[in-house]
Scaffold this active site. Structure first.
Site, short mmCIF file in Angstrom:
data_model
loop_
_atom_site.label_atom_id
_atom_site.label_comp_id
_atom_site.label_asym_id
_atom_site.label_seq_id
_atom_site.Cartn_x
_atom_site.Cartn_y
_atom_site.Cartn_z
N ILE A 1 0.84 -1.19 0.00
CA ILE A 1 0.00 0.00 0.00
C ILE A 1 0.88 1.24 0.00
O ILE A 1 1.82 1.35 0.79
CB ILE A 1 -0.92 0.01 1.23
CG1 ILE A 1 -1.80 -1.23 1.26
CG2 ILE A 1 -1.80 1.26 1.23
CD1 ILE A 1 -2.59 -1.40 2.54
N CYS A 2 0.56 2.18 -0.87
CA CYS A 2 1.27 3.46 -0.91
C CYS A 2 0.32 4.56 -0.47
O CYS A 2 -0.64 4.89 -1.17
CB CYS A 2 1.78 3.74 -2.33
SG CYS A 2 2.63 5.33 -2.49
N VAL A 3 0.57 5.10 0.70
CA VAL A 3 -0.22 6.21 1.21
C VAL A 3 0.71 7.04 2.10
O VAL A 3 1.57 6.50 2.82
CB VAL A 3 -1.45 5.72 1.99
CG1 VAL A 3 -1.03 4.89 3.21
CG2 VAL A 3 -2.34 6.87 2.41
#
Length: 270
Positions: free
Chosen positions: A93-95
């Protein structure tokens, strides 16, 4: 029972409290569970938000907590395949919340809510899945079709996370800490007791017959003190067993005195 070897005790205590709160009052569309073998792995089932290509899907994800959590952010992965610009094909996940915007004061609840918000509003500018990001910017309908296709195939309802798993794990953790505390107290008491002086084996026993139960303790008798009296002649007379002896000297004195008086009278007559 969780081993909890990757996290310090103070972090585990805070984490257990937060997980219990998530279990008792979960965020909308999110169900949390714990790994019974490792307390540093947090699982969550996220329901696809209504009005999105992920609607009616259930997506399982996990958060990995490092040994220096919460000073470093957890790493998030989707275990369910999903077509999304900010989720890599391997599930990463990229956040920003899990990267440059991380703050140790942020809790797991905040992280999980942010992840679910990604399903509502993706960020194609920082895409890990370049195909999904490009498709979202150029042709939303095509993007939505792909996303719904993935959702229908992979995001079917999952076996529910064990009900009460968090409570059981946190309870087991508390029991383990309690047993450890009790053991430490017992060890300290044993160490301090070793320094106490033991009774001398030469000391007189208060009971006759040693440890024989047939011999009951006898009251200690007072020593017999000989009675001492002084006779007329000034000689000390010692009695035995506390009884006074017969005073033979007193009975002889009157007879001798009578003889002396008789002699004195005879001399006066001469």
């Amino acid at each position: 029972m969780a081993t909890n070897e990757n996290l310090p005790p103070n972090v585990i205590k805070q984490l257990a409290k937060e997980l219990k709160g998530l279990d008792e009052s979960p965020p909308e569309g999110i169900k949390v569970g714990v790994n019974d073998d490792d307390f540093s792995i947090i699982y969550a089932d996220i329901e696809g938000p209504a009005g999105t290509p992920y609607e009616n899907g259930v997506f399982r994800m996990k958060l990995l907590l490092s040994h220096d959590f919460p000073h470093s952010p957890p790493k998030g992965y989707f275990l369910t395949k999903i077509f999304h610009p900010n989720i890599a094909p391997n599930g990463e996940i990229c956040v920003n919340t899990l990267k440059k915007d991380w703050n140790p004061s942020l809790g797991l609840r905040h992280v999980l809510i942010i992840v679910r918000c990604l399903l509502i509003e993706p960020y194609p500018e920082s895409a890990l899945n370049e195909q999904a990001g490009k498709m979202l910017l150029e042709n939303y309908d095509e993007y939505a079709r792909h996303a719904r296709l993935y959702t229908g195939i992979h995001a079917k309802p999952k076996p529910k996370l064990k009900s009460g798993a968090i409570c059981e794990s946190t309870t087991a953790l508390n029991v383990e800490q309690h047993n450890t505390s009790v053991l430490n107290i017992e060890q300290k008491n044993a160490a301090s007791g070793a320094g106490l002086s033991l009774p001398s084996p030469l000391a007189p026993s208060s009971t006759k017959g040693g440890n024989n139960p047939d011999h009951q303790s006898q009251p200690q008798q007072q020593p017999i003190v000989p009675a001492t009296e002084t006779g007329v002649s000034g000689t000390a007379v010692v009695g035995i067993s506390g009884t006074a002896p017969k005073k033979e000297g007193l009975s002889k004195i009157p007879a001798d005195k009578k003889k002396m008086d008789a002699r004195k009278k005879s001399l006066k007559r001469l």
